[in-house]
Design a protein around this motif. Structure first.
Motif, PDB file in Angstrom:
ATOM      1  N   UNK A  59      -5.856  14.630   0.078  1.00 26.31           N
ATOM      2  CA  UNK A  59      -5.629  15.197   1.408  1.00 26.31           C
ATOM      3  C   UNK A  59      -5.384  16.727   1.335  1.00 26.31           C
ATOM      4  N   UNK A  60      -5.538  17.351   0.125  1.00 28.33           N
ATOM      5  CA  UNK A  60      -5.423  18.801   0.015  1.00 28.33           C
ATOM      6  C   UNK A  60      -4.131  19.261  -0.612  1.00 28.33           C
ATOM      7  N   UNK A  61      -3.301  18.376  -1.114  1.00 28.02           N
ATOM      8  CA  UNK A  61      -2.058  18.758  -1.753  1.00 28.02           C
ATOM      9  C   UNK A  61      -2.285  18.960  -3.234  1.00 28.02           C
ATOM     10  N   UNK A  62      -1.348  19.710  -3.930  1.00 24.65           N
ATOM     11  CA  UNK A  62      -1.412  19.954  -5.374  1.00 24.65           C
ATOM     12  C   UNK A  62      -0.045  19.751  -5.972  1.00 24.65           C
ATOM     13  N   UNK A  63      -0.019  19.536  -7.303  1.00 26.87           N
ATOM     14  CA  UNK A  63       1.224  19.301  -8.025  1.00 26.87           C
ATOM     15  C   UNK A  63       1.343  20.384  -9.077  1.00 26.87           C
ATOM     16  N   UNK A  64       2.486  21.098  -9.077  1.00 30.99           N
ATOM     17  CA  UNK A  64       2.745  22.166 -10.047  1.00 30.99           C
ATOM     18  C   UNK A  64       3.696  21.614 -11.090  1.00 30.99           C
ATOM     19  N   UNK A  65       3.331  21.784 -12.380  1.00 33.46           N
ATOM     20  CA  UNK A  65       4.131  21.230 -13.459  1.00 33.46           C
ATOM     21  C   UNK A  65       4.359  22.283 -14.515  1.00 33.46           C
ATOM     22  N   UNK A  66       5.503  22.222 -15.128  1.00 33.18           N
ATOM     23  CA  UNK A  66       5.789  23.013 -16.317  1.00 33.18           C
ATOM     24  C   UNK A  66       4.984  22.446 -17.479  1.00 33.18           C
ATOM     25  N   UNK A  67       4.858  23.180 -18.597  1.00 33.53           N
ATOM     26  CA  UNK A  67       4.145  22.635 -19.765  1.00 33.53           C
ATOM     27  C   UNK A  67       4.785  21.346 -20.287  1.00 33.53           C
ATOM     28  N   UNK A  68       6.105  21.243 -20.055  1.00 35.49           N
ATOM     29  CA  UNK A  68       6.765  20.013 -20.518  1.00 35.49           C
ATOM     30  C   UNK A  68       6.416  18.803 -19.672  1.00 35.49           C
ATOM     31  N   UNK A  69       5.760  19.032 -18.563  1.00 34.14           N
ATOM     32  CA  UNK A  69       5.388  17.937 -17.679  1.00 34.14           C
ATOM     33  C   UNK A  69       6.315  17.782 -16.498  1.00 34.14           C
ATOM     34  N   UNK A  70       7.402  18.567 -16.472  1.00 31.52           N
ATOM     35  CA  UNK A  70       8.317  18.467 -15.329  1.00 31.52           C
ATOM     36  C   UNK A  70       7.672  19.090 -14.100  1.00 31.52           C
TER      37      UNK A  70
END
Length: 427
Positions: free
Chosen positions: A360-371
């Motif tokens: 639906x156009x959303x994104x997920x931002x993650x640290x390199x650790x995966x958090x």
């Protein structure tokens, strides 16, 4: 005397008899008791024999007629008396006799008292105990009968016994049943029958009489002889009211000789009636048992499992088919419900999946650790981050001059479509 006589110097007979008469004369007068027998009177003298009431011992007695007639009541042959006598020895005849000086008949009261004392002594010895009495045989082969000569008691026993059981056998001993010889003869016959192995039971029978007539059957020696017999003894003395000591020591007491026949021999008619009754009873019992067993067998045969075994198998087969169809319906319904649940669960999973949110156009931002980055203050200038989109990942670096927009480092990497993401990290 033996020192004064020798074969060369013997004493004459008259001298010895005179010495015996002198010794007997020193005894004086004594009171003796006995039973009168052989009573005779000649002229002015009465002659009798005085018999011991227990032992077979007797002595001659001469009595002046006046002394005899002075006794009241006047004693008769067989009477029990107490006599005051003077022993005499007749030298001429070499015989011994008593001379009676006074005669006293023994009264009924005295006889009863003596019998009571004797009864107590014998009872204390256990001769009348019920434990020692033996049972009569059911059907004796031979019956020993002791009775008077040609007496009514003999006829009563024989006739009633043969009327009740015609095949019965008897061994009859006819004896004196009263008087001085009764005890000896009855005792001798009793021993003879007891020693006979063929005799199964012994009956002592006598008709009624006075107390003096029945005294022989209360004699101590006869009573002890009956108690020592190995053969059962039945006493049938006198009538119902008569009760000599023989009744107490005998194994069975009969009130009369006729009653003795009833007790010793069973009635063939009564036994046949009893056998018929028992046979009828056994037939009824057996018939009832057979009827109950037949009813039970009929009931068992009428049960469906035995009346039509194939029908029972068919009924069981129908039950199996019905259960199988029921199981098929239940299982089909369970599978349909499970498929519906799975469809609903898949739809919910798709609706709640992070991939759907990304589409639906959303994104997920993650640290390199995966958090997952949820707040802006969690990102510092120059941090390397990953932005996850619906078609892949984009690595970026936070701008040092402005932390509001990261700078892409390289082309976006395609993301595996199956890796889930936390919906809470949507930005």
């Amino acid at each position: 005397m033996s020192a004064k006589t020798t074969p060369e110097q013997p004493l004459p007979v008259r001298t010895v008899l005179q010495m015996v008469a002198g010794w007997i004369g020193k005894l004086g007068t004594v009171w003796v008791e006995g039973q009168i027998t052989e009573l005779t009177a000649r002229g002015g003298t009465v002659f009798m024999t005085l018999r011991d009431p227990v032992a077979n011992v007797s002595a001659r007695v001469t009595c002046p007629r006046g002394v005899y007639e002075a006794a009241m009541p006047r004693p008769a042959d067989g009477a029990r008396v107490v006599v005051n006598v003077k022993p005499d020895f007749w030298v001429n005849r070499g015989s011994f006799a008593f001379t009676a000086l006074e005669i006293r008949p023994v009264g009924v009261g005295e006889l009863l008292a003596r019998l009571e004392r004797l009864r107590q002594v014998l009872a204390a010895e256990g001769l009348f105990s019920a434990d020692r009495k033996r049972r009569l045989p059911f059907l004796p082969g031979t019956i020993g009968l002791i009775c008077g000569r040609d007496s009514a008691a003999e006829r009563d026993v024989l006739e009633n016994s043969r009327r009740r059981w015609p095949a019965v056998r008897f061994k009859v001993e006819q004896v004196a049943v009263q008087g001085p010889y009764a005890v000896g003869e009855v005792t001798e016959s009793l021993r003879k029958l007891d020693a006979d192995s063929e005799v199964d039971v012994i009956v002592i029978a006598r008709g009624g009489g006075s107390l003096e007539d029945l005294l022989p059957f209360s004699d101590e020696s006869l009573v002890r002889e009956v108690s020592a017999c190995r053969t059962p003894v039945v006493s049938a003395i006198g009538h119902e009211q008569d009760s000599p000591l023989l009744d107490l020591v005998a194994d069975v007491r009969a009130s009369t000789p006729t009653d003795a026949a009833k007790k010793v021999v069973p009635d063939v008619g009564e036994q046949l009636t009893l056998i018929r009754q028992l046979r009828d009873r056994g037939r009824r019992v057996m018939g009832g048992w057979l009827d109950r067993e037949m009813a039970w067998l009929t009931s068992v045969r009428s049960r469906p499992s035995l009346a039509d075994p194939v029908r029972e198998l068919e009924r069981r087969a129908e039950q199996v088919d019905a259960l199988r169809e029921r199981a098929r319906r239940v299982m089909g319904g369970s599978l349909d419900r499970a498929a519906d649940d799975l469809t609903h669960l898949r739809a919910r999973l798709v609706a709640l999946s992070p991939a759907a949110t990304l589409e639906r156009g959303y994104a997920i931002v993650q640290h390199p650790s995966g958090d997952v980055v949820r707040l802006a203050r969690d990102v510092s200038p120059g941090d390397r981050l990953t932005i996850r989109l619906t078609d892949g990942r984009v690595p970026v670096t936070a701008d040092p001059s402005d932390g509001s927009s990261p700078t892409p480092d390289s082309p976006a990497d395609p993301a595996p479509p199956t890796e889930p993401a936390d919906p809470a990290g949507e930005t």
